[in-house]
Every structure is written in C-alpha cells, then in structure tokens.
Design a protein around this motif. Structure first.
Motif, PDB file in Angstrom:
ATOM      1  N   THR A 256       8.961  15.234-100.358  1.00 36.71           N
ATOM      2  CA  THR A 256       9.788  16.199-101.099  1.00 36.71           C
ATOM      3  C   THR A 256       9.584  15.946-102.582  1.00 36.71           C
ATOM      4  OG1 THR A 256      11.957  17.295-101.272  1.00 36.71           O
ATOM      5  CG2 THR A 256      11.980  14.885-101.189  1.00 36.71           C
ATOM      6  N   ASN A 257      10.456  16.547-103.404  1.00 27.44           N
ATOM      7  CA  ASN A 257      10.350  16.435-104.848  1.00 27.44           C
ATOM      8  C   ASN A 257      11.758  16.280-105.421  1.00 27.44           C
ATOM      9  OD1 ASN A 257       9.962  17.391-107.759  1.00 27.44           O
ATOM     10  ND2 ASN A 257       7.873  17.553-106.991  1.00 27.44           N
ATOM     11  N   TYR A 258      11.876  15.591-106.535  1.00 27.34           N
ATOM     12  CA  TYR A 258      13.191  15.441-107.164  1.00 27.34           C
ATOM     13  C   TYR A 258      13.720  16.766-107.715  1.00 27.34           C
ATOM     14  CZ  TYR A 258      13.720  10.319-107.132  1.00 27.34           C
ATOM     15  OH  TYR A 258      13.922   9.017-106.762  1.00 27.34           O
ATOM     16  N   ASP A 259      12.829  17.710-107.979  1.00 31.61           N
ATOM     17  CA  ASP A 259      13.234  18.969-108.602  1.00 31.61           C
ATOM     18  C   ASP A 259      12.769  20.133-107.741  1.00 31.61           C
ATOM     19  OD1 ASP A 259      14.072  20.907-110.372  1.00 31.61           O
ATOM     20  OD2 ASP A 259      12.299  20.751-111.662  1.00 31.61           O
ATOM     21  N   VAL A 260      13.671  20.703-106.952  1.00 33.04           N
ATOM     22  CA  VAL A 260      13.310  21.790-106.028  1.00 33.04           C
ATOM     23  C   VAL A 260      14.162  23.015-106.319  1.00 33.04           C
ATOM     24  CG1 VAL A 260      13.210  22.514-103.607  1.00 33.04           C
ATOM     25  CG2 VAL A 260      12.653  20.145-104.208  1.00 33.04           C
ATOM     26  N   SER A 261      13.495  24.158-106.478  1.00 36.18           N
ATOM     27  CA  SER A 261      14.232  25.422-106.619  1.00 36.18           C
ATOM     28  C   SER A 261      13.400  26.538-106.021  1.00 36.18           C
ATOM     29  CB  SER A 261      14.524  25.719-108.090  1.00 36.18           C
ATOM     30  OG  SER A 261      13.364  26.234-108.727  1.00 36.18           O
ATOM     31  N   ALA A 262      13.999  27.725-105.944  1.00 39.61           N
ATOM     32  CA  ALA A 262      13.281  28.888-105.390  1.00 39.61           C
ATOM     33  C   ALA A 262      12.039  29.214-106.215  1.00 39.61           C
ATOM     34  CB  ALA A 262      14.218  30.095-105.345  1.00 39.61           C
TER      35      ALA A 262
ATOM     36  N   VAL B 140      14.294  32.146 -99.867  1.00 34.02           N
ATOM     37  CA  VAL B 140      14.332  30.682 -99.667  1.00 34.02           C
ATOM     38  C   VAL B 140      15.637  30.045-100.148  1.00 34.02           C
ATOM     39  CG1 VAL B 140      11.826  30.468 -99.823  1.00 34.02           C
ATOM     40  CG2 VAL B 140      13.198  30.202-101.881  1.00 34.02           C
ATOM     41  N   LYS B 141      16.412  30.753-100.949  1.00 36.80           N
ATOM     42  CA  LYS B 141      17.560  30.125-101.621  1.00 36.80           C
ATOM     43  C   LYS B 141      18.604  29.572-100.658  1.00 36.80           C
ATOM     44  CE  LYS B 141      17.154  32.787-105.892  1.00 36.80           C
ATOM     45  NZ  LYS B 141      17.752  33.865-106.719  1.00 36.80           N
ATOM     46  N   SER B 142      18.933  30.327 -99.627  1.00 34.81           N
ATOM     47  CA  SER B 142      20.005  29.909 -98.716  1.00 34.81           C
ATOM     48  C   SER B 142      19.656  28.609 -97.994  1.00 34.81           C
ATOM     49  CB  SER B 142      20.301  31.002 -97.695  1.00 34.81           C
ATOM     50  OG  SER B 142      21.282  30.558 -96.771  1.00 34.81           O
ATOM     51  N   ALA B 143      18.471  28.559 -97.404  1.00 36.82           N
ATOM     52  CA  ALA B 143      18.073  27.351 -96.658  1.00 36.82           C
ATOM     53  C   ALA B 143      17.969  26.147 -97.582  1.00 36.82           C
ATOM     54  CB  ALA B 143      16.746  27.588 -95.933  1.00 36.82           C
ATOM     55  N   LEU B 144      17.398  26.347 -98.774  1.00 37.90           N
ATOM     56  CA  LEU B 144      17.246  25.226 -99.709  1.00 37.90           C
ATOM     57  C   LEU B 144      18.595  24.692-100.179  1.00 37.90           C
ATOM     58  CD1 LEU B 144      14.266  26.476-101.949  1.00 37.90           C
ATOM     59  CD2 LEU B 144      14.181  24.707-100.181  1.00 37.90           C
ATOM     60  N   SER B 145      19.601  25.573-100.208  1.00 38.68           N
ATOM     61  CA  SER B 145      20.925  25.097-100.626  1.00 38.68           C
ATOM     62  C   SER B 145      21.699  24.479 -99.459  1.00 38.68           C
ATOM     63  CB  SER B 145      21.743  26.240-101.244  1.00 38.68           C
ATOM     64  OG  SER B 145      22.000  27.236-100.282  1.00 38.68           O
ATOM     65  N   GLN B 146      21.412  24.931 -98.230  1.00 39.33           N
ATOM     66  CA  GLN B 146      22.098  24.355 -97.056  1.00 39.33           C
ATOM     67  C   GLN B 146      21.574  22.944 -96.737  1.00 39.33           C
ATOM     68  OE1 GLN B 146      22.865  26.922 -93.490  1.00 39.33           O
ATOM     69  NE2 GLN B 146      21.748  28.455 -94.669  1.00 39.33           N
ATOM     70  N   TYR B 147      20.290  22.731 -96.950  1.00 38.89           N
ATOM     71  CA  TYR B 147      19.714  21.401 -96.726  1.00 38.89           C
ATOM     72  C   TYR B 147      18.785  21.117 -97.901  1.00 38.89           C
ATOM     73  CZ  TYR B 147      17.865  17.279 -94.383  1.00 38.89           C
ATOM     74  OH  TYR B 147      17.517  15.981 -94.068  1.00 38.89           O
ATOM     75  N   THR B 148      19.261  20.280 -98.821  1.00 41.40           N
ATOM     76  CA  THR B 148      18.552  20.071-100.084  1.00 41.40           C
ATOM     77  C   THR B 148      17.567  18.907-100.004  1.00 41.40           C
ATOM     78  OG1 THR B 148      20.136  18.471-100.975  1.00 41.40           O
ATOM     79  CG2 THR B 148      20.675  20.815-101.274  1.00 41.40           C
ATOM     80  N   ASN B 149      16.784  18.779-101.061  1.00 39.01           N
ATOM     81  CA  ASN B 149      15.891  17.627-101.190  1.00 39.01           C
ATOM     82  C   ASN B 149      16.675  16.318-101.147  1.00 39.01           C
ATOM     83  OD1 ASN B 149      16.987  18.610-103.619  1.00 39.01           O
ATOM     84  ND2 ASN B 149      15.398  17.701-104.887  1.00 39.01           N
TER      85      ASN B 149
ATOM     86  N   SER C 295      14.270  24.809 -93.560  1.00 37.84           N
ATOM     87  CA  SER C 295      14.274  25.898 -92.571  1.00 37.84           C
ATOM     88  C   SER C 295      14.518  25.356 -91.172  1.00 37.84           C
ATOM     89  CB  SER C 295      12.967  26.692 -92.631  1.00 37.84           C
ATOM     90  OG  SER C 295      11.841  25.870 -92.354  1.00 37.84           O
ATOM     91  N   GLY C 296      13.934  24.198 -90.859  1.00 43.60           N
ATOM     92  CA  GLY C 296      14.159  23.575 -89.550  1.00 43.60           C
ATOM     93  C   GLY C 296      15.608  23.187 -89.349  1.00 43.60           C
ATOM     94  N   PHE C 297      16.201  22.638 -90.407  1.00 44.70           N
ATOM     95  CA  PHE C 297      17.606  22.224 -90.343  1.00 44.70           C
ATOM     96  C   PHE C 297      18.525  23.412 -90.064  1.00 44.70           C
ATOM     97  CE2 PHE C 297      21.767  21.798 -92.267  1.00 44.70           C
ATOM     98  CZ  PHE C 297      22.195  20.548 -91.821  1.00 44.70           C
ATOM     99  N   VAL C 298      18.353  24.505 -90.878  1.00 45.18           N
ATOM    100  CA  VAL C 298      19.311  25.614 -90.711  1.00 45.18           C
ATOM    101  C   VAL C 298      19.157  26.286 -89.352  1.00 45.18           C
ATOM    102  CG1 VAL C 298      19.560  25.997 -93.186  1.00 45.18           C
ATOM    103  CG2 VAL C 298      17.875  27.328 -91.941  1.00 45.18           C
ATOM    104  N   ALA C 299      17.928  26.421 -88.858  1.00 48.09           N
ATOM    105  CA  ALA C 299      17.753  27.001 -87.523  1.00 48.09           C
ATOM    106  C   ALA C 299      18.400  26.106 -86.475  1.00 48.09           C
ATOM    107  CB  ALA C 299      16.268  27.178 -87.221  1.00 48.09           C
ATOM    108  N   GLY C 300      18.318  24.804 -86.687  1.00 50.52           N
ATOM    109  CA  GLY C 300      18.918  23.850 -85.756  1.00 50.52           C
ATOM    110  C   GLY C 300      20.427  23.948 -85.649  1.00 50.52           C
ATOM    111  N   GLN C 301      21.056  24.522 -86.673  1.00 51.51           N
ATOM    112  CA  GLN C 301      22.530  24.703 -86.636  1.00 51.51           C
ATOM    113  C   GLN C 301      22.942  25.927 -85.813  1.00 51.51           C
ATOM    114  OE1 GLN C 301      23.904  22.032 -88.202  1.00 51.51           O
ATOM    115  NE2 GLN C 301      21.734  21.678 -88.645  1.00 51.51           N
ATOM    116  N   TRP C 302      21.966  26.801 -85.514  1.00 51.06           N
ATOM    117  CA  TRP C 302      22.310  28.090 -84.896  1.00 51.06           C
ATOM    118  C   TRP C 302      21.691  28.312 -83.531  1.00 51.06           C
ATOM    119  CZ3 TRP C 302      25.861  31.302 -87.089  1.00 51.06           C
ATOM    120  CH2 TRP C 302      26.225  31.015 -88.420  1.00 51.06           C
ATOM    121  N   VAL C 303      20.567  27.635 -83.218  1.00 49.08           N
ATOM    122  CA  VAL C 303      19.886  27.924 -81.960  1.00 49.08           C
ATOM    123  C   VAL C 303      20.726  27.544 -80.742  1.00 49.08           C
ATOM    124  CG1 VAL C 303      17.542  27.835 -82.841  1.00 49.08           C
ATOM    125  CG2 VAL C 303      18.647  25.697 -82.126  1.00 49.08           C
TER     126      VAL C 303
END
Length: 395
Positions: free
Chosen positions: A54-60, A71-80, A387-395
């Motif tokens: 990953t990176n210390y500085d991640v944004s859309a 990409v904004k929603s997933a990146l904010s639900q599970y951050t770097n 993306s893997g994390f957020v899908a894992g909350q819903w599948v």
C-alpha cells in the motif's frame, strides 16, 4: 463432491483472499476456487518479491476509472491505514520507500501467509487447479461446474484479475462472466508498462541500456510524473515511464524533461563566462550522463562546439530542447511485463458501496477485473484490499 456454499469466490489473488477472509469472519460458508496451483501468485512476485502492499498517501486521484468517483466509497470504508494495522498485527516488518510506498522488509510471502491465516476458518474452503465452467443464474443464486462437480452458491464473487502477466495464468475469464450477464467491459490495454521505440530510436539508444536519470514526463493530456527514467535495450522504462504509460495512447508523443532538477541555462551562462572554450558536451556532462549527451549530439538534437560560440538565445533554445524532448513510442511491451490492466468491467454496473452488480443480485466483482487501475506505488493492492473488504461485508 457436489455442494452448496453461501459464497463462492473465483480467484485467490489479493482481492479474492481479502473478500474470503471478511465473508468468513461473518460466519458465511465460503469456497475459494482458482485454476492456479497456489494462492497469491502476483503478490509473491510483486515489488521484486517484497510486495509494495500500500502507500501512506491514498486518494481517488491515484486511480484511473471512467467514473472517477467510483473508488471513493471503498477506499474510505477500508483505508490504507486499516491494512497497515493488519500488517502490524501480524508483526510483518515493512519499510517506506520514495513517494510513501510501503514494502515488506523481508518477503512478499508474509503478506500471502497473513491473508491465508485470515482465511483459516472452519467455514472457509479452498480449491486449486480447479476449472470453473458453465456458470448460470438460478432462482436462489448461481450454479456452475468445478471440474466434474456441480457447485451452487447464493453469492458469486469474480476476483479473476486482469490480463497482465499471462505467465502467472492471467486470462479474460472475468470479462467473459461479465459479458455473459449483460455487463459491458471497457476495452482493455496494458498499463504500468515500459515503452518500446521505433527501430532507429531503439538502435540509437540501445547503448544507453541500464542508464537511469531523474526525469519529468508529460502525456498529451497534460498528466505529469516526475520520477526516474531508465533506458533499456528495447526502449524506455523506469517509474516515470510506467506511470505515464497508463495515460498514453498509440500514436501519441510524450514530452520528457531530461533536466528537471538542474538550471541548465544558468549553468551555460556561468560556464561560458568562466570557461568560454569548454564544449557544450563537457558542460552538459555535469548534469546528464556523458553517453546520453553524445547520443543527442549524434542525433543532431544538440550541436557540440565551444560555449563562446553560442549566444544567449541559442543557449536558451538548447535548455528548452532538453526540457521538452519529444519521444514517439512505437508501443508498449504489452501484458507480458505490464503491472496492471487498464479497463475492465464497467463500474456503472456496480454499486460503489458493495461491489454488487446492480442488475444481477448476488454477483460481485472485486479487484483488477473491473475498470479501476491504480498508479505505481501500492495503489492497485490497496484497491484489492478495499474492494475485497467491502464485498466481504455484503456477500
């Protein structure tokens, strides 16, 4: 071995393993299937075997997607920071390199082992060297053939990756699944990939193979990256070239500033005052590799004569030529060496909050298979984790 699972994930890469771990923690019965012999093959070879996870500085802004907001929603639900915490929890040593990139100190194997431990739950099963065929929608979910077995599931997650690195088993299988269910696929191409040069340029620059310089490269759309450029026996590589390749289209030129960290005009004027008989070549050799200067002279990009024979206007023009060197790539090295695939499953069909397909309930896409591509520097792995994390909350 026919059977039913609540969740089946096709693909045991970064996004698939992350999704499996999260769904498993929710108590869902999960099956991961992959045609490869082992999980996480791309993770293992990434970053020279150290995995830039990953990176210390991640944004859309670090992603290419036809819908830049997706990409904004997933990146904010599970951050770097969430992934960094997970890495720290497992005691994996990591180091920061330039531009906030985080690498394992020891081996990428630690990241794969960590993900497998996260998946080490009684309700999570894995099958490798497994061929998936004949996927169909049922009233309650999906049915498909896994080798000779018939498997059914409530939720199906496509985590098959892109087309980059075919030696690792990359295939267009995920795109075919999308098209089967009526989803459009944004045309794909190789990203984060070296440029090849036309024959004459290639021959002229081949002898510079292995030479790296700091450079600033600009694509025709104005996108700019300032990082190292590497001459290779086939063309141009290095971080700046890999980055700009994702913004380059066939037939376009790129503009290269060969001297982004030097005030060459000032160097010329001061050198002309102190050493009027010094050649242009020897003056430029203070800020550029001498062999590169010689090649530019041989190609008549520059004229070599004593500095006293240039007036200030001519010196300014040379400075501008070095700051705006135009190169017309012949193409790229393609998927063989590309680190990522541009394009993929069109995100307009997917929920940015859950990664579920809007028109096919229970069908999810995660990771590189969709039209989301990150910059060089850990961003593609972060997209896989998020993306893997957020899908894992819903599948």
């Amino acid at each position: 071995m026919n059977g039913h699972y609540e969740v089946v994930i096709i693909g045991a890469g970064a996004a698939g393993l992350m999704c499996a771990a999260e769904a498993g923690k929710r108590g869902r019965s999960v099956l991961i299937v992959d045609h490869a012999k082992k999980p996480g093959r791309k993770i293992l070879i990434s970053g020279g075997g150290r995995c830039n996870f990953t990176n210390y500085d991640v944004s859309a802004n670090n992603y290419l997607c036809q819908n830049p907001h997706f990409v904004k929603s997933a990146l904010s639900q599970y951050t770097n920071w969430d992934f960094i915490s997970l890495v720290s929890k497992y005691g994996i040593e990591y180091e920061e390199r330039e531009h906030g990139q985080l690498f394992c100190v020891d081996s990428a194997k630690h990241i794969v082992d960590m993900l497998l431990q996260e998946c080490d739950l009684p309700n999570v099963s894995q099958r490798y060297r497994c061929d998936v065929q004949d996927i169909e929608k049922t009233e309650t979910g999906f049915r498909f053939k896994a080798d000779t077995d018939t498997i059914t599931c409530d939720s199906l997650v496509v985590a098959t990756g892109g087309l980059s690195m075919p030696k690792l088993g990359a295939t267009p299988f995920g795109y075919k699944i999308a098209e089967q269910f009526g989803l459009s696929v944004v045309s794909t191409s190789a990203g984060l990939v070296p440029f090849t040069l036309h024959k004459e340029d290639k021959e002229d620059f081949a002898e510079l193979s292995g030479i790296a310089i700091p450079a600033e490269i600009t694509a025709q759309d104005g996108t700019l990256f300032k990082e190292a450029l590497l001459f290779t026996h086939r063309g141009l590589s290095g971080p700046s070239v890999l980055q700009i390749s994702s913004y380059w289209k066939a037939g376009q030129t790129v503009t290269i500033n060969l001297i982004p960290e030097a005030d060459v005009l000032d160097l010329f004027i001061q050198s002309r005052e102190k050493h009027p008989n010094q050649s242009l070549k020897n003056t430029l050799a203070k800020v550029l590799p001498k062999r590169l200067v010689e090649v530019l002279i041989e190609r008549k990009v520059l004229e070599d004569k004593p500095l006293k024979q240039f007036n200030e206007k001519q010196l300014h023009e040379i400075d501008q030529q070095l700051q705006h060197w135009q190169v017309l790539p012949n193409g790229t090295e393609g998927y063989r060496t590309a680190e990522v695939t541009l394009g993929g499953v069109d995100t307009q069909h997917l929920s940015s909050k859950t990664m579920e397909c809007k028109q096919v309930p229970g069908l999810y896409f995660v990771g590189e298979v969709m039209d989301v591509s990150g910059w060089l520097g850990g961003y593609n792995f972060q997209w896989a984790w998020s993306s893997g994390f957020v899908a894992g909350q819903w599948v």
